[in-house]
Design a protein around this motif. Structure first.
Motif, mmCIF file in Angstrom:
data_model
loop_
_atom_site.group_PDB
_atom_site.id
_atom_site.type_symbol
_atom_site.label_atom_id
_atom_site.label_comp_id
_atom_site.label_asym_id
_atom_site.label_seq_id
_atom_site.Cartn_x
_atom_site.Cartn_y
_atom_site.Cartn_z
ATOM 1 N N ARG A 141 35.475 29.862 35.506
ATOM 2 C CA ARG A 141 34.771 29.640 36.776
ATOM 3 C C ARG A 141 34.083 30.915 37.265
ATOM 4 N NH1 ARG A 141 34.942 30.639 41.783
ATOM 5 N NH2 ARG A 141 36.894 31.797 41.734
ATOM 6 N N LYS A 142 34.731 32.053 37.057
ATOM 7 C CA LYS A 142 34.159 33.335 37.483
ATOM 8 C C LYS A 142 33.071 33.831 36.535
ATOM 9 C CE LYS A 142 38.351 35.200 39.660
ATOM 10 N NZ LYS A 142 39.433 36.208 39.506
ATOM 11 N N GLY A 143 32.916 33.180 35.385
ATOM 12 C CA GLY A 143 31.914 33.602 34.413
ATOM 13 C C GLY A 143 32.351 34.785 33.565
ATOM 14 N N LEU A 144 33.663 35.068 33.543
ATOM 15 C CA LEU A 144 34.157 36.196 32.757
ATOM 16 C C LEU A 144 34.440 35.804 31.307
ATOM 17 C CD1 LEU A 144 36.559 37.699 35.430
ATOM 18 C CD2 LEU A 144 34.269 38.504 34.804
ATOM 19 N N LEU A 145 34.804 34.539 31.108
ATOM 20 C CA LEU A 145 35.014 33.992 29.774
ATOM 21 C C LEU A 145 34.396 32.593 29.750
ATOM 22 C CD1 LEU A 145 38.809 34.864 29.199
ATOM 23 C CD2 LEU A 145 36.855 36.039 28.191
ATOM 24 N N ARG A 146 34.108 32.116 28.549
ATOM 25 C CA ARG A 146 33.618 30.744 28.416
ATOM 26 C C ARG A 146 34.709 29.956 27.701
ATOM 27 N NH1 ARG A 146 28.892 31.406 25.734
ATOM 28 N NH2 ARG A 146 27.791 31.689 27.686
ATOM 29 N N VAL A 147 35.414 29.095 28.464
ATOM 30 C CA VAL A 147 36.571 28.383 27.926
ATOM 31 C C VAL A 147 36.406 26.884 28.194
ATOM 32 C CG1 VAL A 147 39.096 28.327 27.808
ATOM 33 C CG2 VAL A 147 37.952 30.412 28.571
ATOM 34 N N PRO A 148 35.736 26.168 27.282
ATOM 35 C CA PRO A 148 35.495 24.745 27.526
ATOM 36 C C PRO A 148 36.756 23.879 27.514
ATOM 37 C CG PRO A 148 34.667 25.401 25.366
ATOM 38 C CD PRO A 148 35.105 26.650 26.066
ATOM 39 N N ASP A 149 37.775 24.277 26.767
ATOM 40 C CA ASP A 149 39.025 23.505 26.710
ATOM 41 C C ASP A 149 40.195 24.470 26.949
ATOM 42 O OD1 ASP A 149 41.251 21.967 26.148
ATOM 43 O OD2 ASP A 149 40.443 21.112 24.300
ATOM 44 N N PRO A 150 40.497 24.736 28.217
ATOM 45 C CA PRO A 150 41.521 25.742 28.523
ATOM 46 C C PRO A 150 42.919 25.380 28.025
ATOM 47 C CG PRO A 150 40.686 24.739 30.540
ATOM 48 C CD PRO A 150 39.846 24.229 29.428
ATOM 49 N N ASP A 151 43.249 24.094 27.950
ATOM 50 C CA ASP A 151 44.572 23.717 27.445
ATOM 51 C C ASP A 151 44.720 24.114 25.976
ATOM 52 O OD1 ASP A 151 45.206 22.633 29.912
ATOM 53 O OD2 ASP A 151 44.833 20.563 29.307
ATOM 54 N N HIS A 152 43.699 23.808 25.193
ATOM 55 C CA HIS A 152 43.728 24.174 23.776
ATOM 56 C C HIS A 152 43.716 25.700 23.618
ATOM 57 C CE1 HIS A 152 43.067 23.988 19.488
ATOM 58 N NE2 HIS A 152 41.981 24.721 19.617
ATOM 59 N N ALA A 153 42.898 26.364 24.422
ATOM 60 C CA ALA A 153 42.802 27.827 24.348
ATOM 61 C C ALA A 153 44.129 28.485 24.714
ATOM 62 C CB ALA A 153 41.690 28.328 25.256
ATOM 63 N N ALA A 154 44.860 27.908 25.667
ATOM 64 C CA ALA A 154 46.166 28.457 26.056
ATOM 65 C C ALA A 154 47.143 28.401 24.886
ATOM 66 C CB ALA A 154 46.727 27.684 27.254
ATOM 67 N N GLU A 155 47.155 27.279 24.180
ATOM 68 C CA GLU A 155 48.023 27.169 22.998
ATOM 69 C C GLU A 155 47.584 28.153 21.919
ATOM 70 O OE1 GLU A 155 49.391 23.577 21.255
ATOM 71 O OE2 GLU A 155 49.228 22.462 23.134
ATOM 72 N N MET A 156 46.280 28.289 21.750
ATOM 73 C CA MET A 156 45.746 29.204 20.744
ATOM 74 C C MET A 156 46.185 30.636 21.045
ATOM 75 S SD MET A 156 41.743 29.847 19.754
ATOM 76 C CE MET A 156 41.466 28.086 19.591
ATOM 77 N N PHE A 157 46.076 31.041 22.315
ATOM 78 C CA PHE A 157 46.446 32.404 22.679
ATOM 79 C C PHE A 157 47.928 32.666 22.419
ATOM 80 C CE2 PHE A 157 48.093 35.615 25.520
ATOM 81 C CZ PHE A 157 47.281 36.685 25.180
ATOM 82 N N SER A 158 48.785 31.752 22.872
ATOM 83 C CA SER A 158 50.213 31.998 22.691
ATOM 84 C C SER A 158 50.575 32.021 21.208
ATOM 85 C CB SER A 158 51.051 30.967 23.454
ATOM 86 O OG SER A 158 50.812 29.667 22.972
ATOM 87 N N SER A 159 49.927 31.177 20.408
ATOM 88 C CA SER A 159 50.192 31.185 18.968
ATOM 89 C C SER A 159 49.730 32.484 18.320
ATOM 90 C CB SER A 159 49.495 29.998 18.298
ATOM 91 O OG SER A 159 50.020 28.784 18.784
ATOM 92 N N MET A 160 48.579 32.988 18.759
ATOM 93 C CA MET A 160 48.094 34.272 18.237
ATOM 94 C C MET A 160 49.077 35.389 18.558
ATOM 95 S SD MET A 160 44.036 34.146 19.244
ATOM 96 C CE MET A 160 43.732 35.862 18.803
ATOM 97 N N ALA A 161 49.629 35.354 19.753
ATOM 98 C CA ALA A 161 50.528 36.437 20.180
ATOM 99 C C ALA A 161 51.852 36.411 19.425
ATOM 100 C CB ALA A 161 50.771 36.351 21.686
ATOM 101 N N ILE A 162 52.472 35.242 19.328
ATOM 102 C CA ILE A 162 53.823 35.215 18.763
ATOM 103 C C ILE A 162 53.860 34.908 17.271
ATOM 104 C CG2 ILE A 162 54.888 34.677 20.967
ATOM 105 C CD1 ILE A 162 55.171 31.800 20.103
#
Length: 197
Positions: A141-162
């Motif tokens: 919303r702030k225009g800092l990132l472009r995240v069309p599917d935030p739910d999927h992106a959230a899973e992607m981020f946590s998987s990348m981290a752990i």
């Protein structure tokens, strides 16, 4: 001095959660509510007034852990700094120290207590994903990132981290040496590049 009606001593709730965490770790689902009350130094009535079942206790423990893991999302900072801090907490709280023992305890206590696995997932990992998704939605919303599917992106981020760290922890396997700070930074940087405006 008598307690005012409706007043709850948060120290007792914390003592109960600490006792439950320790006993779940030691005994799994076989632990009794009476043993939890005794370890916490409270009456059974006090325990049941706050947590009606082991499922409620497990949910509360998962919620508390999720709040701690996602604390960086409640800070101000540029997306890379926030995501680096979040990756650091994910790696340290999910993959290292004695966290694997807790995960094995959860796995052992799930079958005999119907609903406990779902309660733990909803209070912990699912709640964390919802918080990450909400934060990503705000960055979009702030225009800092472009995240069309935030739910999927959230899973992607946590998987990348752990990575497979949580699986190693659950199976009681040794973790390879890792520079947590460097890995967290790289995770944040790669994620931000993937979702750059």
């Amino acid at each position: 001095m008598p307690r005012a009606a409706g007043q709850i001593d948060p120290r007792k709730s914390e003592a109960i959660l600490e006792a439950a965490a320790a006993l779940f770790h030691e005994l799994g689902g076989a632990v009794s509510m009476e043993a939890i009350a005794k370890r916490a130094g409270v009456s059974k009535q006090t325990l049941y007034n706050r947590f009606a079942s082991k499922t409620e206790l497990a949910h509360a423990l998962a919620e508390r852990r999720s709040e701690a893991i996602t604390a960086p999302l409640r800070t101000d900072g540029d997306p890379e700094a926030v995501l680096t801090a979040l990756a650091t907490t994910l790696i340290t709280k999910v993959c290292h120290a004695h966290k694997g023992e807790s995960l094995r305890g959860v796995a052992l206590m799930s079958p005999p207590i119907p609903g406990i696995a779902q309660a733990i997932y909803e209070g912990g990992p699912a709640a964390s994903l919802r918080r990450i998704s909400a934060w990503l939605t705000e960055q979009d919303r702030k225009g800092l990132l472009r995240v069309p599917d935030p739910d999927h992106a959230a899973e992607m981020f946590s998987s990348m981290a752990i990575g497979h760290g949580h699986l190693r922890a659950m199976l009681g396997l040794e973790h390879p040496e890792v520079d947590i700070e460097a890995r967290a930074r790289e995770t944040a940087q790669r994620f931000i590049r993937a979702f750059a405006v």
